[in-house]
Scaffold this motif. Structure first.
Motif, PDB file in Angstrom:
ATOM      1  N   GLU A 111       1.091   4.195  -2.812  1.00 32.26           N
ATOM      2  CA  GLU A 111       0.834   5.601  -2.474  1.00 32.26           C
ATOM      3  C   GLU A 111       1.968   6.505  -2.965  1.00 32.26           C
ATOM      4  O   GLU A 111       1.722   7.580  -3.542  1.00 32.26           O
ATOM      5  CB  GLU A 111       0.683   5.753  -0.957  1.00 32.26           C
ATOM      6  N   GLU A 112       3.185   6.069  -2.741  1.00 32.62           N
ATOM      7  CA  GLU A 112       4.322   6.901  -3.174  1.00 32.62           C
ATOM      8  C   GLU A 112       4.388   6.993  -4.699  1.00 32.62           C
ATOM      9  O   GLU A 112       4.730   8.037  -5.253  1.00 32.62           O
ATOM     10  CB  GLU A 112       5.633   6.348  -2.628  1.00 32.62           C
ATOM     11  N   THR A 163       0.842  -1.213   0.000  1.00 26.82           N
ATOM     12  CA  THR A 163       0.000   0.000   0.000  1.00 26.82           C
ATOM     13  C   THR A 163       0.872   1.256   0.000  1.00 26.82           C
ATOM     14  O   THR A 163       0.602   2.225  -0.718  1.00 26.82           O
ATOM     15  CB  THR A 163      -0.916  -0.005   1.244  1.00 26.82           C
TER      16      THR A 163
END
Lengths: 450, 436
Positions: free
Chosen positions: B338-339, B334
């Motif tokens: 996200e990054e 996750t």
């Protein structure tokens, strides 16, 4: 049909002479430099005699922890690499048994900027507690991760089978010793062994317009002279030899094995005779072991042998990874090849290959700034003369078959060896007992350095 | 030691048989770096014959018409030379760096196996090297934690039957099925001077090198028939795919790929910068956020992102990270998502400048040795027919703006164009669970 030329004769060899380095004293330190005009990248290395062997027993692994922590830079928080990247430079760090090396590879035109960053990073790093703890915990976990690679596991276990004391534990201190280290211990090691000690600065590259004295002054500052280090030969590990230790790795489709025994200190051997002999046995692609285990039997992707010669002792190792069902026979073949070399000696063509590869091949061996820098580091760390490479070349030129044969008899000791096998114990134990090399024991890898 | 101090002096020639020769001066003296790129790789393989280009690379060292088995290695090693070969999807590369007086001998050895390999290959040699390659596969893939990741990635990022669907190592079954007749036909189909870029980096005059190369290679005829590669065209995104694998690995790990345009396109260069911003170097986002600040990922020194640079099909934007103790694979996955997605929210000029510096450094370091320079010259000539790119390549990144990187990140680094592979530590019998 193609029209092919006959095989050409070798052109007239050109004698290679290692460049004489410029050596200047700056403050309490020494700059050793080689000018390579046209070389776009320069190699800069700072040498401190603060390798793992000099650590206090209760602080094993601190040298490597400090080496890693320097990468947090003067501002902490992993600030060094981004600072170097702006200059197209890259950090180099290597902590071995006998030395603590830091450095940068940098474009020749940005040498001064990169050396300035090196000096800051080594002399005045932030060494914040948070950063050190993070690096330490990462080292502990990385050690365990790397042990899941069979060849790494087998190689790391060798020290504990041959030595007592510091050499029984891997240079990093493993997970057990490493996690005992505190930020205070790391800072103290750095202050005593790195920050306050001048060391030796090696620079190789295009030095046009470079002021070596200025670079040396930036790095050494007012640090104290480098102390003489004294070490003593380590004791032998207990236990019967020869023997086989299986590090159980259930389900492995390959076995990684290392056959190893103790060897003399670096200064006690004639390097061309010892390393030339190892080349014949397993040091080259066309070595006897590779031709047998890979090219004849197809048991492995490759096998190698080498002497790891340190200031106070050494180790001889043969290492490979073989298809699991062939493990026992691979060890038998390895032992047979050692015995054959000791009994019958080298051939004329093997002698010639050793002699010529270490003489004609020198320009290839030193075809980059980085490689030349490592040669200079070796000279500094082991107190070798600056014409060491040329002396080695002369040694290889004079090598005889009898030199190599005597070396095989004197320096190969399978009867005193330990074979460490990282593989599936359930299927390996029986066949390994049957070869009759020595007692076979099984160990859980997780208990190795506990 | 001598040095000519020369730079940017590339000479190009083409022999009548189609061989392209590149010469350049070396920055250190007394050596000759010889590098050969043949335009054949695993993309030329067909289902049931995987691993063949690489197996064949091994056979090239096992004897030819005038060179007995083992002689090639023996001769070069005895000269203190360095030699090896590698195979990728796009090409097969053979190289040796030798003392300069041995240049003729190195060229002759290469010419002999190009012209007469089929006279030297035997069933015994094939059987032996098949076993060696199977051990190479065990060592690099099957007995290595996460060793099968690359194979799984290709299998999911490219459709069944696509020439980039499999890795160069091939499958054990296909290696077992390799036969001598196919070896001979493979050589005939792909190994001709018209399919070869030969580079020599040395301190010899370019004309001198050209005469030597013409002497040894000039009499070798071009292939009668030029082999064609299977169609590698591919459009559109990967789709939204993920796979969770339970194996005996030391910690959970995450591998993520996105399809991006082929190597050599401006779009690829843009994504190369995006990759450097995201995960190359200790100043990259993934290192700073997930290693340093959040402590989710193992410290890889800042090497969590890169590109698989495929010239003849869509390339792959690649991310890999291993979880820290106590961090679940899902949590790490996750965080990586996200990054990656955050690149679309914008990147700073300072980040872009750092990314350029990292890529430039890697490029110039790679060409700072004779062997590295020779390899890069062969590469740019074989793939782009332009060796001069070796000195101009970094300029490609100079004109790319932050807005451009953000724009492409929005379009390409999306869940709809993603395959995510997660390794979990096996708790029972190894099992695979495919999701979505």
């Amino acid at each position: 049909m193609s029209s092919l030329q006959p095989r050409p004769a070798l052109g007239e060899p050109v004698r290679y002479t290692f460049p004489k380095p410029t050596r200047i004293k700056v403050g309490s330190g020494t700059v050793v430099a080689v000018d390579l005009p046209g070389q776009p990248y320069a190699a800069v290395r700072l040498i401190h005699p603060a390798g793992a062997i000099n650590e206090a027993h209760e602080h094993m692994g601190v040298a490597i922890l400090v080496g890693e922590s320097l990468e947090d830079g003067v501002d902490g928080n992993s600030s060094l690499a981004p600072a170097l990247e702006r200059y197209g430079a890259e950090w180099v760090g290597r902590v071995g048994w006998d030395s603590f090396i830091t450095g940068v590879d940098a474009p020749a035109r940005r040498l001064k900027d990169a050396v300035s960053l090196l000096a800051e990073a080594v002399r005045t790093p932030a060494l914040r507690s948070d950063d050190i703890v993070r690096r330490r915990d990462q080292l502990v976990e990385r050690f365990r991760l790397e042990n899941s690679v069979a060849s790494t596991l087998a190689s790391r276990a060798v020290g504990s089978q041959l030595f007592t004391g510091r050499y029984a534990v891997p240079p990093s201190g493993g997970d057990v010793y490493q996690q005992r280290l505190t930020p205070e211990i790391a800072r103290s090691f750095h202050a005593d062994n790195i920050a306050s000690v001048a060391g030796t600065l090696v620079i190789v590259g295009d030095l046009t317009g470079v002021n070596l004295e200025e670079l040396g002054a930036a790095v050494f500052g007012d640090a104290a002279p480098t102390p003489q280090r004294h070490t003593a030969a380590p004791g032998a590990a207990p236990g019967e030899r020869p023997r086989i230790v299986i590090l159980d790795r259930p389900g492995s489709v390959q076995s990684a094995f290392v056959l190893a025994h103790r060897a003399p200190a670096r200064s006690e051997v004639d390097l061309p005779r010892v390393e030339g002999m190892s080349d014949v046995l397993g040091g080259m692609f066309t070595s006897r072991l590779n031709l047998e285990l890979r090219e004849k039997h197809g048991y492995t992707y490759g096998v190698g042998s080498r002497f790891d010669l340190r200031r106070d002792s050494g180790v001889f190792v043969i290492s490979t990874q073989v298809n699991a069902p062939t493990t026992a026979h691979s060890i038998t073949v390895t032992l047979e090849q050692i015995a054959e070399l000791q009994r019958k000696g080298v051939t004329e063509s093997e002698l010639q290959a050793v002699r010529e590869s270490h003489t004609l091949g020198l320009p290839v061996a030193y075809a980059s700034a980085g490689r030349m820098a490592w040669a200079l580091i070796e000279m500094v760390v082991y107190d070798l003369p600056e014409d060491h490479v040329d002396r080695m070349r002369a040694g290889y030129e004079q090598l005889t078959a009898e030199d190599l044969n005597r070396s095989a008899r004197e320096h190969l000791h399978p009867d005193d060896a330990v074979v460490v096998v990282a593989g599936d114990a359930a299927s390996l134990r029986g066949p390994l007992e049957e070869i009759g090399f020595g007692p076979v024991s099984v160990q859980d890898p997780d208990t190795l350095w506990g | 030691m001598t040095s000519n101090g020369a730079a940017r002096q590339i000479s190009q020639y083409r022999l009548d048989n189609g061989l392209r020769l590149i010469t350049a001066p070396a920055a250190t003296g007394q050596v000759a770096a010889v590098n050969l790129w043949y335009g054949v790789g695993s993309r030329h393989e067909v289902p049931g014959r995987t691993g063949f280009a690489h197996l064949f690379e091994h056979l090239m060292f096992e004897g030819s018409g005038n060179v007995p088995k083992g002689e090639h290695f023996k001769v070069i090693e005895a000269l203190g030379g360095e030699l090896n070969a590698s195979t990728s999807s796009d090409r097969t590369n053979y190289y040796e760096t030798v003392p300069e007086p041995a240049l003729d001998l190195a060229l002759w050895l290469e010419a002999d196996r190009l012209a007469t390999l089929r006279d030297g290959v035997t069933q015994e040699v094939l059987d032996n090297q098949r076993d060696v390659v199977k051990n190479e596969r065990r060592q690099r893939y099957d007995n290595q934690p996460y060793g099968t990741a690359f194979e799984r990635i290709l299998a999911h990022a490219y459709p069944e039957g696509h020439p980039y669907h499999h890795p160069t190592i091939g499958s054990m079954a296909d290696l077992d099925a390799a036969d001598l007749d196919y070896v001979l036909s493979f050589h005939k189909a792909h190994y001709g001077p018209d399919n070869l870029v030969l580079t020599v980096v040395s301190s010899l005059e370019p004309e001198d090198v050209r005469e030597r190369v013409a002497r040894y290679f000039g009499g070798i005829p071009a292939r009668e028939t030029v082999a064609t590669a299977p169609d590698a065209s591919l459009e559109g995104p990967i789709g939204s795919k993920s796979l969770v694998v339970e194996e005996q690995v030391p910690a959970p790990a995450v591998f993520v790929v996105h399809r991006v345009p082929p190597y050599g396109t401006r779009e690829f260069d843009v994504m190369n910068l995006a990759s450097a911003v995201l995960g190359q170097g200790q100043g990259s986002r993934l290192y700073r956020r997930l290693v340093v600040e959040r402590g989710l990922a193992n410290d890889d020194g800042g090497a969590s992102s890169d590109l698989f640079d495929f010239r003849y099909t869509q390339s792959l934007f690649f991310i890999s990270m291993i979880a820290r103790d106590g961090v679940s694979g899902e949590e790490l996955e996750t965080a990586v998502f996200e990054e990656t997605a955050a690149l679309a929210d914008g990147i700073g000029e300072d980040e872009l400048e750092r990314a350029r510096a990292v890529l430039e450094r890697d490029h110039f370091q790679s060409i700072s040795t004779p062997a590295g320079l020779a390899n890069t010259l062969s590469s740019y000539t074989q793939l782009f027919d332009d060796p001069e790119l070796v000195y101009t390549w970094p300029e490609r990144w100079a004109s790319i703006t932050a807005d451009e990187v953000v724009d492409y990140a929005k379009r390409l680094l999306t869940p709809e164009n993603r395959f995510s592979l997660r390794y979990e530590v096996a708790t029972s019998e190894a099992a695979e669970k495919a999701e979505a």
